[in-house]
Design an enzyme around this catalytic site. Structure first.
Site, PDB file in Angstrom:
ATOM      1  N   GLU A   1      -2.984 -88.423   7.375  1.00 17.10           N
ATOM      2  CA  GLU A   1      -2.690 -88.903   8.720  1.00 17.10           C
ATOM      3  C   GLU A   1      -3.424 -90.193   9.074  1.00 17.10           C
ATOM      4  O   GLU A   1      -2.856 -91.075   9.732  1.00 17.10           O
ATOM      5  CB  GLU A   1      -3.032 -87.811   9.747  1.00 17.10           C
ATOM      6  CG  GLU A   1      -2.085 -86.617   9.738  1.00 17.10           C
ATOM      7  CD  GLU A   1      -2.425 -85.572   8.692  1.00 17.10           C
ATOM      8  OE1 GLU A   1      -1.692 -84.566   8.615  1.00 17.10           O
ATOM      9  OE2 GLU A   1      -3.427 -85.754   7.956  1.00 17.10           O
TER      10      GLU A   1
ATOM     11  N   ARG B   1      -4.119 -80.199   5.863  1.00 16.80           N
ATOM     12  CA  ARG B   1      -4.099 -80.294   4.402  1.00 16.80           C
ATOM     13  C   ARG B   1      -5.500 -80.407   3.809  1.00 16.80           C
ATOM     14  O   ARG B   1      -5.784 -79.860   2.745  1.00 16.80           O
ATOM     15  CB  ARG B   1      -3.267 -81.505   3.956  1.00 16.80           C
ATOM     16  CG  ARG B   1      -1.767 -81.342   4.107  1.00 16.80           C
ATOM     17  CD  ARG B   1      -1.038 -82.624   3.730  1.00 16.80           C
ATOM     18  NE  ARG B   1       0.398 -82.520   3.921  1.00 16.80           N
ATOM     19  CZ  ARG B   1       1.257 -82.144   2.990  1.00 16.80           C
ATOM     20  NH1 ARG B   1       0.821 -81.835   1.789  1.00 16.80           N
ATOM     21  NH2 ARG B   1       2.544 -82.078   3.245  1.00 16.80           N
TER      22      ARG B   1
ATOM     23  N   GLU C   1       0.806 -92.676  21.194  1.00 12.80           N
ATOM     24  CA  GLU C   1      -0.472 -92.142  20.709  1.00 12.80           C
ATOM     25  C   GLU C   1      -1.048 -93.064  19.637  1.00 12.80           C
ATOM     26  O   GLU C   1      -1.435 -92.640  18.548  1.00 12.80           O
ATOM     27  CB  GLU C   1      -0.348 -90.706  20.199  1.00 12.80           C
ATOM     28  CG  GLU C   1      -1.687 -89.982  20.127  1.00 12.80           C
ATOM     29  CD  GLU C   1      -1.591 -88.572  19.595  1.00 12.80           C
ATOM     30  OE1 GLU C   1      -1.526 -87.640  20.418  1.00 12.80           O
ATOM     31  OE2 GLU C   1      -1.571 -88.398  18.357  1.00 12.80           O
TER      32      GLU C   1
ATOM     33  N   HIS D   1      -4.142 -75.575  10.004  1.00 17.20           N
ATOM     34  CA  HIS D   1      -3.047 -75.983   9.128  1.00 17.20           C
ATOM     35  C   HIS D   1      -3.324 -77.276   8.353  1.00 17.20           C
ATOM     36  O   HIS D   1      -2.494 -77.717   7.577  1.00 17.20           O
ATOM     37  CB  HIS D   1      -1.769 -76.195   9.950  1.00 17.20           C
ATOM     38  CG  HIS D   1      -1.842 -77.394  10.857  1.00 17.20           C
ATOM     39  ND1 HIS D   1      -2.455 -77.356  12.077  1.00 17.20           N
ATOM     40  CD2 HIS D   1      -1.382 -78.652  10.698  1.00 17.20           C
ATOM     41  CE1 HIS D   1      -2.373 -78.550  12.644  1.00 17.20           C
ATOM     42  NE2 HIS D   1      -1.736 -79.353  11.829  1.00 17.20           N
TER      43      HIS D   1
ATOM     44  N   HIS E   1       0.170 -70.421  10.552  1.00 16.67           N
ATOM     45  CA  HIS E   1       1.104 -71.444  10.077  1.00 16.67           C
ATOM     46  C   HIS E   1       1.869 -70.922   8.866  1.00 16.67           C
ATOM     47  O   HIS E   1       1.337 -70.155   8.058  1.00 16.67           O
ATOM     48  CB  HIS E   1       0.328 -72.709   9.701  1.00 16.67           C
ATOM     49  CG  HIS E   1       1.152 -73.956   9.596  1.00 16.67           C
ATOM     50  ND1 HIS E   1       1.916 -74.236   8.491  1.00 16.67           N
ATOM     51  CD2 HIS E   1       1.325 -74.978  10.457  1.00 16.67           C
ATOM     52  CE1 HIS E   1       2.522 -75.408   8.682  1.00 16.67           C
ATOM     53  NE2 HIS E   1       2.187 -75.872   9.863  1.00 16.67           N
TER      54      HIS E   1
ATOM     55  N   ASP F   1       0.868 -89.788  13.748  1.00 12.55           N
ATOM     56  CA  ASP F   1       0.346 -90.057  12.410  1.00 12.55           C
ATOM     57  C   ASP F   1       1.015 -89.264  11.299  1.00 12.55           C
ATOM     58  O   ASP F   1       0.480 -89.150  10.204  1.00 12.55           O
ATOM     59  CB  ASP F   1      -1.157 -89.754  12.383  1.00 12.55           C
ATOM     60  CG  ASP F   1      -1.495 -88.353  12.889  1.00 12.55           C
ATOM     61  OD1 ASP F   1      -0.601 -87.483  12.855  1.00 12.55           O
ATOM     62  OD2 ASP F   1      -2.633 -88.134  13.322  1.00 12.55           O
TER      63      ASP F   1
END
Length: 373
Positions: free
Chosen positions: A132, A213, A118, A211, A244, A96
Site C-alpha cells: 500500500e 499482508r 485520501e 487482514h 477476513h 492505496d
C-alpha cells in the site's frame, strides 16, 4: 456537465467512496459513472448493496490466489475498453489499493485527469504497509488533484514537491459514511449460520479485525496467541472477531481461536452490521487503516497491531496506540486499558482529527471549481 468516473475494488474503498458517489449524483451538474474492479468480490458486493450503489462497469477480476502482477495486468487490459465507452473529465480513485494505483495508471496513459481521495498518507517505509505505501506514493506522482484528509497529509505532499495549488484538505469521507450510518437503526451482526449474533449484556467487549499482508504468517500467529491468552485470562470479557476470508488469515484464526467460550468468530459483516459492532465495543484491536479513523468518532480506543501507521494524526491525538505484533506488547496494552481507567478515558475522549462528516461536499465544490465551464 462534469463527467466523473469513480473507481474502487475493495470493501474499504467502497465504504469511503459511497458518500462521495451519493453527493455527486444528487447534483445535476455531474454525470457520474461507477467502476469496480472487484479486487474483493463478496465483501465488496455487501457494501454496494448496503449503500444502494449501481455499478456502470464491473471488471469482475477476482480470482483465487491471484498474484499482484496478474491482477495489475488484468485491470490495465480492461481499462481501454472502459474509456472507449466513457471518457470522463476526471477519474477518482481512493487510497492505496492495487486497484486504485492501476486504474490511476490507466487514466494517466489515456491523458485523463486523476483525483486522489485520501491522498498524502505516509509511513515512508515501502515494506510497511506493503504494497500500500508504494501504491499511494506512486498515485501522488501522477494525480491532478489531491484530496488530503488532514493537514499532516497535505504537508507530506508539499514536502514531496506536489504543487500546493493541487492539494486540498477535505477531511476523510469515511467519517461522512460513519456519521450517516450511526444515526440509523443498525442491523445485528450475523453468525456463520446467518442467525443474528446477540450481544451479551453487562460484559466488556473487545472487537478484533486483521487482514494486512505484512502480518501474514508469524505476525498473525502472534496476534492470535495473544488474543487466546487474553481470553483465557479474562473469561468475563467477550472477544468478537469478524474473520477476513483470506485463507492466510482465516486458517490461522480458526486453528488457534475456535472453541474458546468467550471468543466469538464471525464471518465478514456488512458495513452497517460492523458499525453496530464498533458502537457496542469497549476496545478495538486491529491492523486496519480505516478503523483508526472511524473509532475515535465513537469514543472507542484503538490498539493497532502493526509496526507502522500512516495515520500518525490519530497517534498524536491519543485516540490510537501503535502496539506492534508481538504477543507481549499486545497483551500489555490490552490489560492496561482494562485496568487503568484514567488511561482509557484519555484515549476514548480525545478528539477525532479526521473530519466533521463534510468531506464529500468539499470535494464536490473543488471539482466544480476546477471543471465547470
Amino acid at each position: 456537465m462534469i463527467k466523473v468516473l469513480i473507481s474502487f475494488g475493495t470493501r474499504p474503498e467502497a465504504i469511503k467512496m459511497a458518500p462521495l458517489i451519493q453527493c455527486l449524483k444528487q447534483d445535476s451538474r455531474f454525470e457520474v459513472k461507477v467502476l469496480v474492479t472487484a479486487q474483493h468480490r463478496e465483501m465488496l458486493d455487501q457494501v454496494l448493496d448496503a449503500f444502494n450503489i449501481h455499478t456502470d462497469f464491473d471488471l469482475n477480476l477476482m480470482q483465487k490466489n491471484q498474484s499482484l502482477n496478474k491482477l495489475s495486468a488484468n485491470i490495465l487490459n480492461s481499462m481501454d475498453e472502459v474509456y472507449d465507452q466513457y471518457r470522463p473529465h476526471i477519474v477518482l480513485v481512493h487510497g492505496d489499493t492495487l486497484s486504485a494505483f492501476v486504474v490511476a495508471q490507466s487514466a494517466f496513459y489515456n491523458q485523463i485527469d486523476i483525483g486522489h481521495v485520501e491522498a498524502g498518507l505516509r509511513t515512508y517505509n515501502l515494506k510497511s504497509p506493503w504494497p500500500e505505501e508504494g501504491n499511494r506514493q506512486l498515485i501522488s506522482k501522477i494525480a491532478s488533484l489531491h484530496f488530503a484528509p488532514t493537514a499532516l497529509a497535505a504537508l507530506c505532499l508539499e514536502q514531496e514537491k506536489i504543487k500546493s495549488e493541487s492539494i486540498f484538505i477535505t477531511g476523510n469521507t469515511v467519517i461522512d459514511a460513519l456519521l450517516s450510518a450511526s444515526e440509523q437503526k443498525l442491523p445485528l451482526p450475523k453468525n456463520y449460520d446467518m442467525s443474528e449474533f446477540i450481544f451479551k449484556n453487562h460484559t466488556k467487549k473487545i472487537l478484533i479485525t486483521g487482514h494486512r499482508r505484512e502480518n501474514f504468517g508469524q505476525g498473525f500467529i502472534n496476534i492470535c496467541q495473544a488474543i487466546k491468552d487474553l481470553a483465557l485470562k479474562n473469561p468475563q470479557i467477550e472477544f468478537i472477531y469478524p474473520v477476513h476470508m483470506n485463507p492466510n488469515v482465516k486458517d490461522t484464526v480458526f486453528n488457534l481461536l475456535k472453541d474458546i467460550n468467550n471468543i466469538s468468530l464471525l464471518p465478514p459483516q456488512s458495513y452497517f452490521e460492523f458499525v453496530n459492532l464498533m458502537k457496542n465495543s469497549d476496545l478495538i484491536l486491529t491492523d486496519s487503516g480505516g478503523i483508526q479513523e472511524e473509532a475515535p468518532s465513537l469514543g472507542i480506543p484503538v490498539l493497532v497491531m502493526r509496526d507502522t501507521t500512516e495515520r500518525q494524526e490519530a497517534v498524536d491525538a491519543g485516540t490510537v496506540k501503535l502496539v506492534g505484533t508481538t504477543e507481549s506488547s499486545i497483551k500489555f496494552w490490552v490489560e492496561k486499558l482494562l485496568v487503568d481507567r484514567d488511561f482509557y478515558q484519555k484515549m476514548s475522549q480525545s478528539s477525532n482529527p479526521y473530519g466533521d462528516g463534510k468531506a464529500s461536499l468539499r470535494i464536490k465544490d473543488i471539482l466544480l471549481e476546477n471543471y465547470s465551464t
